[in-house]
Scaffold this motif. Structure first.
Motif, PDB file in Angstrom:
ATOM      1  N   GLU A  70       5.369   7.351   9.345  1.00 60.28           N
ATOM      2  CA  GLU A  70       6.386   6.052   9.139  1.00 60.28           C
ATOM      3  C   GLU A  70       6.382   5.385  10.591  1.00 60.28           C
ATOM      4  OE1 GLU A  70       9.140   3.990   7.277  1.00 60.28           O
ATOM      5  OE2 GLU A  70       8.403   5.799   6.506  1.00 60.28           O
ATOM      6  N   MET A  71       6.350   6.102  11.475  1.00 56.25           N
ATOM      7  CA  MET A  71       6.050   5.353  12.920  1.00 56.25           C
ATOM      8  C   MET A  71       4.863   4.706  13.269  1.00 56.25           C
ATOM      9  SD  MET A  71       7.567   8.149  15.547  1.00 56.25           S
ATOM     10  CE  MET A  71       6.596   9.546  15.054  1.00 56.25           C
ATOM     11  N   GLN A  72       3.995   4.815  12.360  1.00 54.22           N
ATOM     12  CA  GLN A  72       2.491   4.148  12.240  1.00 54.22           C
ATOM     13  C   GLN A  72       2.232   3.038  11.463  1.00 54.22           C
ATOM     14  OE1 GLN A  72      -0.591   7.191  12.719  1.00 54.22           O
ATOM     15  NE2 GLN A  72       0.703   8.454  13.939  1.00 54.22           N
ATOM     16  N   LYS A  73       3.322   2.907  10.514  1.00 49.76           N
ATOM     17  CA  LYS A  73       3.110   1.865   9.369  1.00 49.76           C
ATOM     18  C   LYS A  73       2.614   0.541   9.878  1.00 49.76           C
ATOM     19  CE  LYS A  73       6.477   2.277   6.081  1.00 49.76           C
ATOM     20  NZ  LYS A  73       7.785   2.019   5.459  1.00 49.76           N
ATOM     21  N   GLU A  74       3.005   0.144  10.839  1.00 54.48           N
ATOM     22  CA  GLU A  74       2.496  -1.179  11.515  1.00 54.48           C
ATOM     23  C   GLU A  74       1.033  -1.366  11.868  1.00 54.48           C
ATOM     24  OE1 GLU A  74       2.520  -5.053  11.516  1.00 54.48           O
ATOM     25  OE2 GLU A  74       4.429  -3.974  10.904  1.00 54.48           O
ATOM     26  N   GLN A  75       0.653  -0.146  12.642  1.00 56.78           N
ATOM     27  CA  GLN A  75      -0.627   0.151  12.875  1.00 56.78           C
ATOM     28  C   GLN A  75      -1.593   0.084  11.789  1.00 56.78           C
ATOM     29  OE1 GLN A  75       1.991   1.617  14.320  1.00 56.78           O
ATOM     30  NE2 GLN A  75       1.702   1.869  16.532  1.00 56.78           N
ATOM     31  N   LEU A 101       0.846  -1.295  -0.160  1.00 60.52           N
ATOM     32  CA  LEU A 101       0.152   0.085   0.238  1.00 60.52           C
ATOM     33  C   LEU A 101       0.876   1.230   0.049  1.00 60.52           C
ATOM     34  CD1 LEU A 101      -2.794   1.377   0.418  1.00 60.52           C
ATOM     35  CD2 LEU A 101      -2.426   1.131   3.063  1.00 60.52           C
ATOM     36  N   THR A 102       0.690   1.972  -0.817  1.00 62.01           N
ATOM     37  CA  THR A 102       1.604   3.296  -1.111  1.00 62.01           C
ATOM     38  C   THR A 102       0.667   4.456  -0.676  1.00 62.01           C
ATOM     39  OG1 THR A 102       2.801   2.496  -3.056  1.00 62.01           O
ATOM     40  CG2 THR A 102       2.876   4.698  -2.680  1.00 62.01           C
ATOM     41  N   LEU A 103       1.168   5.178   0.459  1.00 67.57           N
ATOM     42  CA  LEU A 103       0.688   6.352   0.817  1.00 67.57           C
ATOM     43  C   LEU A 103       1.111   7.606   0.385  1.00 67.57           C
ATOM     44  CD1 LEU A 103      -0.431   5.377   4.496  1.00 67.57           C
ATOM     45  CD2 LEU A 103      -1.794   5.601   2.342  1.00 67.57           C
ATOM     46  N   TYR A 114      -7.409 -10.793   6.637  1.00 63.75           N
ATOM     47  CA  TYR A 114      -6.381 -11.618   6.201  1.00 63.75           C
ATOM     48  C   TYR A 114      -5.282 -10.712   5.937  1.00 63.75           C
ATOM     49  CZ  TYR A 114      -6.939 -10.930   1.041  1.00 63.75           C
ATOM     50  OH  TYR A 114      -7.005 -10.624   0.017  1.00 63.75           O
ATOM     51  N   ASN A 115      -3.772 -11.221   5.563  1.00 63.73           N
ATOM     52  CA  ASN A 115      -2.944 -10.360   5.574  1.00 63.73           C
ATOM     53  C   ASN A 115      -2.854  -9.835   4.232  1.00 63.73           C
ATOM     54  OD1 ASN A 115      -0.719  -8.962   6.199  1.00 63.73           O
ATOM     55  ND2 ASN A 115       0.658 -10.878   6.131  1.00 63.73           N
ATOM     56  N   ALA A 116      -3.900  -9.034   3.610  1.00 67.14           N
ATOM     57  CA  ALA A 116      -3.939  -8.590   2.356  1.00 67.14           C
ATOM     58  C   ALA A 116      -2.562  -7.494   1.927  1.00 67.14           C
ATOM     59  CB  ALA A 116      -5.304  -7.882   2.127  1.00 67.14           C
ATOM     60  N   ILE A 117      -2.379  -6.631   3.022  1.00 71.05           N
ATOM     61  CA  ILE A 117      -1.343  -5.643   2.938  1.00 71.05           C
ATOM     62  C   ILE A 117      -0.097  -6.116   3.471  1.00 71.05           C
ATOM     63  CG2 ILE A 117      -0.514  -3.473   3.170  1.00 71.05           C
ATOM     64  CD1 ILE A 117      -2.519  -3.739   0.930  1.00 71.05           C
ATOM     65  N   ALA A 118       1.078  -6.629   2.907  1.00 70.45           N
ATOM     66  CA  ALA A 118       2.222  -6.721   3.571  1.00 70.45           C
ATOM     67  C   ALA A 118       3.098  -5.705   3.974  1.00 70.45           C
ATOM     68  CB  ALA A 118       3.000  -7.916   2.923  1.00 70.45           C
ATOM     69  N   ARG A 119       3.191  -4.756   3.082  1.00 70.16           N
ATOM     70  CA  ARG A 119       3.771  -3.796   3.305  1.00 70.16           C
ATOM     71  C   ARG A 119       3.023  -2.105   3.218  1.00 70.16           C
ATOM     72  NH1 ARG A 119       5.828  -7.643   0.801  1.00 70.16           N
ATOM     73  NH2 ARG A 119       5.074  -6.785  -1.288  1.00 70.16           N
ATOM     74  N   VAL A 120       3.434  -1.113   3.593  1.00 69.23           N
ATOM     75  CA  VAL A 120       3.185  -0.023   3.523  1.00 69.23           C
ATOM     76  C   VAL A 120       4.468   1.106   3.440  1.00 69.23           C
ATOM     77  CG1 VAL A 120       2.189   2.126   4.686  1.00 69.23           C
ATOM     78  CG2 VAL A 120       1.226  -0.226   5.267  1.00 69.23           C
ATOM     79  N   ARG A 121       4.245   1.730   2.235  1.00 65.63           N
ATOM     80  CA  ARG A 121       5.397   2.487   1.471  1.00 65.63           C
ATOM     81  C   ARG A 121       4.732   4.025   1.689  1.00 65.63           C
ATOM     82  NH1 ARG A 121       7.265   1.371  -4.172  1.00 65.63           N
ATOM     83  NH2 ARG A 121       4.952   2.452  -4.603  1.00 65.63           N
ATOM     84  N   ILE A 122       5.660   4.923   1.997  1.00 68.89           N
ATOM     85  CA  ILE A 122       5.327   6.175   2.343  1.00 68.89           C
ATOM     86  C   ILE A 122       5.909   6.949   1.169  1.00 68.89           C
ATOM     87  CG2 ILE A 122       5.208   8.393   3.741  1.00 68.89           C
ATOM     88  CD1 ILE A 122       3.620   5.950   4.957  1.00 68.89           C
ATOM     89  N   THR A 123       5.094   7.885   0.733  1.00 65.11           N
ATOM     90  CA  THR A 123       5.849   8.717  -0.490  1.00 65.11           C
ATOM     91  C   THR A 123       5.533  10.183  -0.308  1.00 65.11           C
ATOM     92  OG1 THR A 123       5.285   7.173  -2.288  1.00 65.11           O
ATOM     93  CG2 THR A 123       5.802   9.238  -3.005  1.00 65.11           C
ATOM     94  N   GLN A 124       6.685  10.897  -0.314  1.00 61.98           N
ATOM     95  CA  GLN A 124       6.560  12.483  -0.025  1.00 61.98           C
ATOM     96  C   GLN A 124       6.433  13.105  -1.218  1.00 61.98           C
ATOM     97  OE1 GLN A 124       9.674  13.452   2.528  1.00 61.98           O
ATOM     98  NE2 GLN A 124       9.911  11.477   3.584  1.00 61.98           N
TER      99      GLN A 124
END
Length: 126
Positions: free
Chosen positions: A38-43, A25-27, A54-64
């Protein structure tokens, strides 16, 4: 994800890797808010996955990006301010406000109260 996170970021993309379970998921956010996200990615990942079950999103990526975002203007995070119509004051309303404030001795205070009264009367007459 809640008002706090949605007010400072926008989802841009959900991309799937080759042959793997779970997506990225790219934010999109502004540079000043990126460390907070960045500190809240896991939440955030846990909240999204709780919706899917289920574990649909494995990673969260932050784009500035800058406050205006890409060419399409996707990153404008401030809510649009509604245009307030300019109050139309009639001579009768103005006269009524001046008469109401006339007993006040101080000229500056009297003028301010007359203006306030005119604004209130205009608002109630809309």
């Amino acid at each position: 994800m809640g008002k706090d996170i949605s007010s400072i970021s926008r989802p841009v993309e959900v991309s799937y890797g080759r042959g793997g379970m779970g997506a990225t998921l790219t934010l999109l956010t502004t540079g000043a808010n990126a460390p907070m996200l960045e500190m809240q990615k896991e939440q955030m990942r846990a909240k999204v996955n709780a919706v899917y079950g289920y574990n649909a999103i494995a990673r969260v990526r932050i784009t500035q990006t800058a406050g205006q975002g890409f060419a399409e203007g996707r990153a404008l995070f401030d809510p649009a301010k509604p245009g307030t119509p300019e109050p139309v004051s009639t001579p009768e309303i103005r006269q009524q406000a001046v008469e109401t404030a006339s007993p006040v001795r101080d000229a500056g205070l009297r003028d301010a109260l007359a203006q306030l009264g005119e604004n209130i009367l205009n608002k109630t007459n809309r």
